[in-house]
Write an enzyme that holds these catalytic residues in place. Structure first.
Site, PDB file in Angstrom:
ATOM      1  N   LYS A 161       0.831  -1.208   0.000  1.00 26.26           N
ATOM      2  CA  LYS A 161       0.000   0.000   0.000  1.00 26.26           C
ATOM      3  C   LYS A 161       0.867   1.260   0.000  1.00 26.26           C
ATOM      4  CE  LYS A 161      -3.920   1.971   2.569  1.00 26.26           C
ATOM      5  NZ  LYS A 161      -4.869   1.720   3.676  1.00 26.26           N
ATOM      6  N   SER A 169      -9.426   1.885   2.543  1.00 28.36           N
ATOM      7  CA  SER A 169      -8.507   2.672   1.743  1.00 28.36           C
ATOM      8  C   SER A 169      -7.480   1.808   1.009  1.00 28.36           C
ATOM      9  CB  SER A 169      -7.776   3.671   2.655  1.00 28.36           C
ATOM     10  OG  SER A 169      -7.096   2.958   3.693  1.00 28.36           O
ATOM     11  N   SER A 214     -10.357  -0.860   6.576  1.00 28.38           N
ATOM     12  CA  SER A 214      -9.724  -0.763   5.265  1.00 28.38           C
ATOM     13  C   SER A 214      -8.895  -1.952   4.819  1.00 28.38           C
ATOM     14  CB  SER A 214      -8.863   0.503   5.200  1.00 28.38           C
ATOM     15  OG  SER A 214      -9.675   1.632   5.336  1.00 28.38           O
TER      16      SER A 214
END
Length: 414
Positions: free
Chosen positions: A61, A130, A154
């Site tokens: 990420k 996210s 998330s």
């Protein structure tokens, strides 16, 4: 989807080279990422490592520091920003032999303004947030493993929307050093893969804890609590169907499934998540807000404008309620082996303007308990719907072992 364990087995047995295994992911990324947009940046070539995850390409990420790739945070403020060092989790990946295949798209600073990623099942549906890029990359079969973060929901939510397996481990089992913070009391790293079996194998390799790669647990005599999180309001009917489906499969295998209503202290802790996050987010993003407020995306900017009104007294009270909730949760969760609950409010929203709602994830994030989801069924729009398995703090091995057993039942019943 690609299997972490199968790739590792084939490389270890000499059936394929680690370089060839990485080349397969490179080819899949090249073929599909133009439409999927799961990756924010990628290296020119993938170099194999040495260890139990050799040949495994991993998405990371893009709020996690990497020394050889930019870390953009999903924001123009950090466009092209190049950290000097790898985050601790990236070092753990490399030490285990995995190769960073690229930085996966994130919402700006891991908040609610959507990332450019598309859901691999329906490009008009939300991939969640996210950790959208990580979930989509695994679900689309571009990489076998990806790292995400969860402050509300998330890791579990985007994995559910995209149809991947995911684990949010116990708080701080995976190190957050080198990860852009949002809420230091809540931020937790998690893994996404094709199956619970892959999650256990990868988590064991990354942490040096072989017990996490547990064998499937016997379901005969297992005590499972079924909790609907009434304090978070009702989900779509498809989610209730998913919860009933997994409960029925577990009962058929000999488990006892009993309704479990959460005590008032847990409902109170659920409400504490907001002010706790609000106070800590204004601190984590203080520099960005003070120097680049107009460059912040609209949802985050409006959120920080409002969150700045949180007082020290409100924050202290939220911490008190959180501590009380964790104490009560330890005994409440201890009355059963594990808890079954909703993973998300429904199928992925039919819009790219929303990342969905984390209401069925926030309590467990605040409590720091391990949570795991695996693909289960399709909803009325043909998109994935699943469930969430929750254990006591530190019971990660048990959560993984039971998830593996339930996963086998799902495959057999399909």
């Amino acid at each position: 989807m690609l299997s972490v364990r199968e790739i590792a087995r084939r490389v270890a047995n000499g059936e394929v080279t680690a370089q060839a295994a990485l080349a397969e992911s490179e080819a899949r990324i090249a073929a599909r990422d133009g439409e999927l947009r799961a990756f924010a940046s990628r290296p020119e070539a993938l170099t194999p490592g040495d260890g139990p995850l050799a040949g495994v390409a991993c998405g990371v990420k893009d709020i996690i520091d990497t020394a050889d790739l930019p870390t953009g945070m999903g924001s123009s403020i950090y466009e092209g920003w190049q950290p000097r060092a790898d985050a601790a989790i990236v070092m753990a990946l490399k030490a285990a032999g995995a190769t960073v295949a690229g930085k996966t798209q994130t919402t700006a600073f891991a908040f609610l303004d959507p990332a450019p990623t598309r859901n691999p099942h329906d490009p008009s549906a939300s991939p969640g947030g996210s950790s959208a890029g990580s979930a989509a990359a695994v679900a689309a079969g571009l990489v076998p493993l990806a790292i995400g973060t969860q402050t509300g929901g998330s890791v579990i939510r985007p994995a559910t929307y995209c149809g991947a397996a995911a684990i949010k481990p116990s708080y701080d089992l995976l190190p957050t050093v080198g990860v852009k913070p949002y809420s230091r009391s809540l931020d937790t790293l998690g893994l996404m893969a094709a199956s619970a079996d892959d999650l256990g194998f990868a988590l064991a390799a990354l942490t040096g804890r072989p017990e996490l790669d547990a064998a499937p647990a016997p379901l005969e005599g297992l005590r499972l609590g079924l909790n609907r999180q009434e304090f978070a309001e009702a989900p779509d009917p498809a989610c209730e169907e998913a919860l009933q489906r997994i409960a029925a499969l577990a009962r058929r295998a000999g488990a006892s499934v009993v309704e479990r209503v959460a005590p008032a202290e847990l409902a109170d802790a659920f409400k504490a998540h907001g002010p706790l996050q609000d106070w800590e987010a204004t601190q984590a993003l203080a520099w960005e807000y003070a120097n680049h407020r107009e460059a912040l995306p609209p949802k985050l900017r409006a959120y920080l404008d409002e969150a700045r009104r949180t007082t020290p007294t409100q924050y202290d009270e939220a911490r008190r309620r959180s501590r009380r909730g964790r104490h009560v949760a330890e005994s409440w969760l201890g009355e059963v082996d594990l808890v079954l609950t909703y993973a998300a409010p429904g199928e992925a929203p039919a819009t790219l303007a929303s990342t969905g709602d984390s209401k069925f994830n926030r309590l467990w994030t605040l409590l720091g308990t391990p949570c795991l989801t695996v693909p289960l069924l399709r909803g009325p729009r043909g998109l994935p719907v699943s469930f969430q398995l929750v254990g006591r703090f530190g019971a990660d091995a048990q959560v993984i072992a039971v998830a593996k057993a339930l996963e086998r039942l799902i495959v057999t019943a399909a």
